[in-house]
Scaffold this motif. Structure first.
Motif, PDB file in Angstrom:
ATOM      1  N   ALA A 332       0.801  -1.234   0.000  1.00 56.70           N
ATOM      2  CA  ALA A 332       0.000   0.000   0.000  1.00 56.70           C
ATOM      3  C   ALA A 332       0.830   1.278   0.000  1.00 56.70           C
ATOM      4  N   SER A 333       2.133   1.164   0.193  1.00 53.58           N
ATOM      5  CA  SER A 333       2.933   2.377   0.384  1.00 53.58           C
ATOM      6  C   SER A 333       3.035   3.250  -0.858  1.00 53.58           C
ATOM      7  N   GLY A 334       2.968   2.611  -2.041  1.00 50.69           N
ATOM      8  CA  GLY A 334       3.116   3.382  -3.274  1.00 50.69           C
ATOM      9  C   GLY A 334       4.546   3.712  -3.612  1.00 50.69           C
ATOM     10  N   GLY A 335       5.494   3.177  -2.826  1.00 52.03           N
ATOM     11  CA  GLY A 335       6.892   3.531  -3.047  1.00 52.03           C
ATOM     12  C   GLY A 335       7.600   2.704  -4.104  1.00 52.03           C
ATOM     13  N   ASP A 336       7.016   1.578  -4.481  1.00 50.51           N
ATOM     14  CA  ASP A 336       7.667   0.740  -5.481  1.00 50.51           C
ATOM     15  C   ASP A 336       7.258   1.190  -6.878  1.00 50.51           C
ATOM     16  N   ARG A 337       8.246   1.493  -7.709  1.00 45.64           N
ATOM     17  CA  ARG A 337       7.953   2.078  -9.023  1.00 45.64           C
ATOM     18  C   ARG A 337       7.216   1.103  -9.935  1.00 45.64           C
ATOM     19  N   LEU A 338       7.641  -0.175  -9.952  1.00 45.68           N
ATOM     20  CA  LEU A 338       6.984  -1.133 -10.833  1.00 45.68           C
ATOM     21  C   LEU A 338       5.528  -1.339 -10.422  1.00 45.68           C
ATOM     22  N   LEU A 339       5.266  -1.492  -9.106  1.00 42.86           N
ATOM     23  CA  LEU A 339       3.887  -1.637  -8.668  1.00 42.86           C
ATOM     24  C   LEU A 339       3.049  -0.430  -9.083  1.00 42.86           C
ATOM     25  N   ALA A 340       3.596   0.750  -8.884  1.00 46.70           N
ATOM     26  CA  ALA A 340       2.859   1.969  -9.256  1.00 46.70           C
ATOM     27  C   ALA A 340       2.563   1.988 -10.750  1.00 46.70           C
ATOM     28  N   ASN A 341       3.531   1.590 -11.561  1.00 48.88           N
ATOM     29  CA  ASN A 341       3.325   1.585 -13.013  1.00 48.88           C
ATOM     30  C   ASN A 341       2.347   0.504 -13.452  1.00 48.88           C
ATOM     31  N   LEU A 342       2.412  -0.670 -12.813  1.00 51.19           N
ATOM     32  CA  LEU A 342       1.474  -1.738 -13.153  1.00 51.19           C
ATOM     33  C   LEU A 342       0.039  -1.320 -12.848  1.00 51.19           C
ATOM     34  N   ARG A 343      -0.132  -0.521 -11.807  1.00 54.21           N
ATOM     35  CA  ARG A 343      -1.480  -0.087 -11.429  1.00 54.21           C
ATOM     36  C   ARG A 343      -1.996   1.040 -12.317  1.00 54.21           C
ATOM     37  N   ASN A 344      -1.115   1.640 -13.090  1.00 56.14           N
ATOM     38  CA  ASN A 344      -1.499   2.720 -14.014  1.00 56.14           C
ATOM     39  C   ASN A 344      -0.779   2.512 -15.341  1.00 56.14           C
ATOM     40  N   ARG A 345      -0.954   1.339 -15.906  1.00 52.82           N
ATOM     41  CA  ARG A 345      -0.109   0.918 -17.019  1.00 52.82           C
ATOM     42  C   ARG A 345      -0.611   1.338 -18.388  1.00 52.82           C
ATOM     43  N   LYS A 346      -1.876   1.679 -18.511  1.00 50.07           N
ATOM     44  CA  LYS A 346      -2.459   1.826 -19.845  1.00 50.07           C
ATOM     45  C   LYS A 346      -1.692   2.811 -20.719  1.00 50.07           C
ATOM     46  N   GLN A 347      -1.251   3.918 -20.138  1.00 50.64           N
ATOM     47  CA  GLN A 347      -0.547   4.927 -20.929  1.00 50.64           C
ATOM     48  C   GLN A 347       0.888   4.529 -21.235  1.00 50.64           C
ATOM     49  N   LEU A 348       1.386   3.465 -20.589  1.00 47.50           N
ATOM     50  CA  LEU A 348       2.762   3.017 -20.798  1.00 47.50           C
ATOM     51  C   LEU A 348       2.873   1.946 -21.874  1.00 47.50           C
ATOM     52  N   LEU A 349       1.756   1.326 -22.230  1.00 40.84           N
ATOM     53  CA  LEU A 349       1.773   0.211 -23.175  1.00 40.84           C
ATOM     54  C   LEU A 349       2.155   0.679 -24.574  1.00 40.84           C
ATOM     55  N   THR A 350       2.908  -0.152 -25.268  1.00 41.62           N
ATOM     56  CA  THR A 350       3.327   0.184 -26.626  1.00 41.62           C
ATOM     57  C   THR A 350       2.940  -0.949 -27.578  1.00 41.62           C
ATOM     58  N   GLY A 351       3.240  -0.755 -28.861  1.00 42.54           N
ATOM     59  CA  GLY A 351       2.955  -1.781 -29.856  1.00 42.54           C
ATOM     60  C   GLY A 351       1.467  -2.055 -29.960  1.00 42.54           C
ATOM     61  N   LYS A 352       1.134  -3.287 -30.208  1.00 42.07           N
ATOM     62  CA  LYS A 352      -0.259  -3.701 -30.375  1.00 42.07           C
ATOM     63  C   LYS A 352      -1.087  -3.390 -29.125  1.00 42.07           C
ATOM     64  N   CYS A 353      -0.511  -3.616 -27.945  1.00 39.07           N
ATOM     65  CA  CYS A 353      -1.230  -3.327 -26.699  1.00 39.07           C
ATOM     66  C   CYS A 353      -1.477  -1.831 -26.536  1.00 39.07           C
ATOM     67  N   GLY A 354      -0.512  -1.031 -26.978  1.00 33.71           N
ATOM     68  CA  GLY A 354      -0.660   0.411 -26.859  1.00 33.71           C
ATOM     69  C   GLY A 354      -1.776   0.980 -27.718  1.00 33.71           C
ATOM     70  N   ARG A 355      -2.005   0.398 -28.890  1.00 40.70           N
ATOM     71  CA  ARG A 355      -3.035   0.924 -29.790  1.00 40.70           C
ATOM     72  C   ARG A 355      -4.374   0.182 -29.687  1.00 40.70           C
ATOM     73  N   CYS A 356      -4.469  -0.747 -28.749  1.00 40.90           N
ATOM     74  CA  CYS A 356      -5.680  -1.556 -28.612  1.00 40.90           C
ATOM     75  C   CYS A 356      -6.817  -0.749 -27.996  1.00 40.90           C
ATOM     76  N   ALA A 357      -8.011  -0.978 -28.503  1.00 41.62           N
ATOM     77  CA  ALA A 357      -9.204  -0.279 -28.007  1.00 41.62           C
ATOM     78  C   ALA A 357      -9.821  -0.965 -26.795  1.00 41.62           C
ATOM     79  N   TRP A 358      -9.242  -2.097 -26.362  1.00 40.47           N
ATOM     80  CA  TRP A 358      -9.853  -2.898 -25.304  1.00 40.47           C
ATOM     81  C   TRP A 358      -9.063  -2.842 -24.002  1.00 40.47           C
TER      82      TRP A 358
END
Length: 395
Positions: A332-358
């Motif tokens: 719950a601390s929010g201090g781990d960068r990977l956990l924080a990014n996984l929880r807000n990943r949509k804008q980080l995705l690239t390639g096919k996942c980045g352009r996916c509408a789903w």
């Protein structure tokens, strides 16, 4: 998890989850995937030791006495912390969890603290007496790995006789009144076994089966070339859907799920648009409640030595250790960068996942597969089998 029986056969409707306000503390276990608070289901690898030598083992276990496992008092302290944090389910895994002498003590402690306790096991060590002890300890569910019928399963497990002993374990659980289900990891070596495994499910009266897509971690990194291609994956999902529907038409309400590829949800919805358009909107609502892959948010992992991981497959990344800081604080601390990014990943995705509408349905699928193949956590998941036309727009 994508509930094929829930969504395609209509055993669950969106109103069922809304009735409990989608609160994980109130939801029955079969509706937990639709919770809104996403308190993590925690996989605890209570031991690394295993009596089998599975070729796709993510923990690369062997029949060795590994050092540094959490002690019983440390395990009980972990359970206290998880309960106070509101963890709804604790999955005891391994290695082979039944090799741990204090397993029932830990299960009973979890139940006493209000956590649903489930076990993931190879099933070979389950006797009638042990199954009865599971029941008496209040175990909610036993998932037993079956990766084909006898010859193929024993090849996967690396030990002759593993299938016969696992089947005996399944029967022991059924006899004791303990809910038991199958876990099947799909790949080119065993995909042709799926009809036979469905036959086994029906013959033995087994109420649940989960079909896992291959995740390229641990020893499974050697099986990447054995994963299904897009066409074979689509055919396999179709087969699973059709066999599930056939069971339900016979009055056998087996719970059938696919795991570790949320493209299955999109694929199933698009199929329903053609076959059952009157139900498609409610299924889409359920898929949005599910929210797609929840690594680092709705699921977490504690290793045998107390190391915390974003999930059970991401063993090469540590969030911290419960011996020095409680799981609840690490999570719950929010201090781990990977956990924080996984929880807000949509804008980080690239390639096919980045352009996916789903993205609201899939959430970028499994990042471990992307990292394994592309050396980039945010690249496209190579196991996505949707076409460019299918990912372009939501109908």
């Amino acid at each position: 998890m994508i509930g094929i029986s829930k969504l395609y056969c209509g055993t669950v409707e969106s109103s069922d989850a809304l009735r409990y306000d989608r609160d994980s503390g109130k939801l029955p276990s079969h509706l937990l995937q639709f919770s809104k608070d996403k308190k993590p289901v925690v996989v605890w690898n209570v031991t690394r030791r295993c009596n089998l030598r599975c070729i796709h083992c993510y923990s690369q276990s062997a029949d060795l006495d590994y050092k540094g496992e959490l002690t019983t008092p440390e395990g009980l302290a972990l359970i206290d912390d998880l309960a106070a944090f509101g963890v709804p389910v604790l999955l005891f895994s391994g290695g082979e969890p039944l090799l741990r002498d204090d397993l029932l003590t830990l299960v009973a402690a979890a139940r006493k603290r209000g956590i649903r306790a489930v076990i993931s096991t190879n099933g070979t060590l389950i006797t009638d007496e042990r199954a009865a002890s599971f029941r008496d300890a209040g175990l909610s569910y036993v998932g037993i790995s079956i990766d084909g019928l006898e010859a193929v399963h024993d090849r996967f497990r690396g030990v002759s006789g593993a299938y016969a002993r696992a089947l005996a374990g399944i029967r022991a659980c059924r006899k004791a009144g303990v809910k038991v289900g199958l876990r099947f990891t799909v790949n080119r070596i065993n995909v042709e076994e799926i009809p036979g495994v469905f036959d086994l499910l029906e013959k033995e009266g087994i109420p649940r089966i989960c079909f896992y897509h291959l995740v390229y971690t641990g020893r499974a990194t050697e099986l990447v070339e054995e994963d299904l291609d897009a066409a074979a994956t689509r055919a396999t999902v179709d087969l699973i859907v059709e066999r599930t529907a056939a069971l339900h038409k016979k009055g056998i309400p087996a719970e059938v799920l696919t795991v570790d590829n949320h493209a299955d949800g999109v694929y199933l919805y698009l199929r329903l648009l053609k076959e059952q358009p009157q139900r498609a909107a409610d299924v889409l609502r359920l898929l949005r409640m599910n929210g797609g892959n929840s690594t680092g948010h709705g699921i977490g992992c504690v290793s045998w030595d107390g190391t915390v991981h974003p999930d059970q497959f991401w063993r090469h990344y540590s969030v911290g250790n419960v011996r020095t800081r409680p799981f609840s604080e690490l999570w719950a601390s929010g201090g781990d960068r990977l956990l924080a990014n996984l929880r807000n990943r949509k804008q980080l995705l690239t390639g096919k996942c980045g352009r996916c509408a789903w993205k609201d349905i899939c959430n970028g699928n499994l990042r471990e597969r992307a990292e394994a193949v592309h050396s980039d956590v945010w690249a496209e998941d190579p196991a996505c089998y949707l076409t460019e036309d299918e990912i372009a727009n939501q109908p």
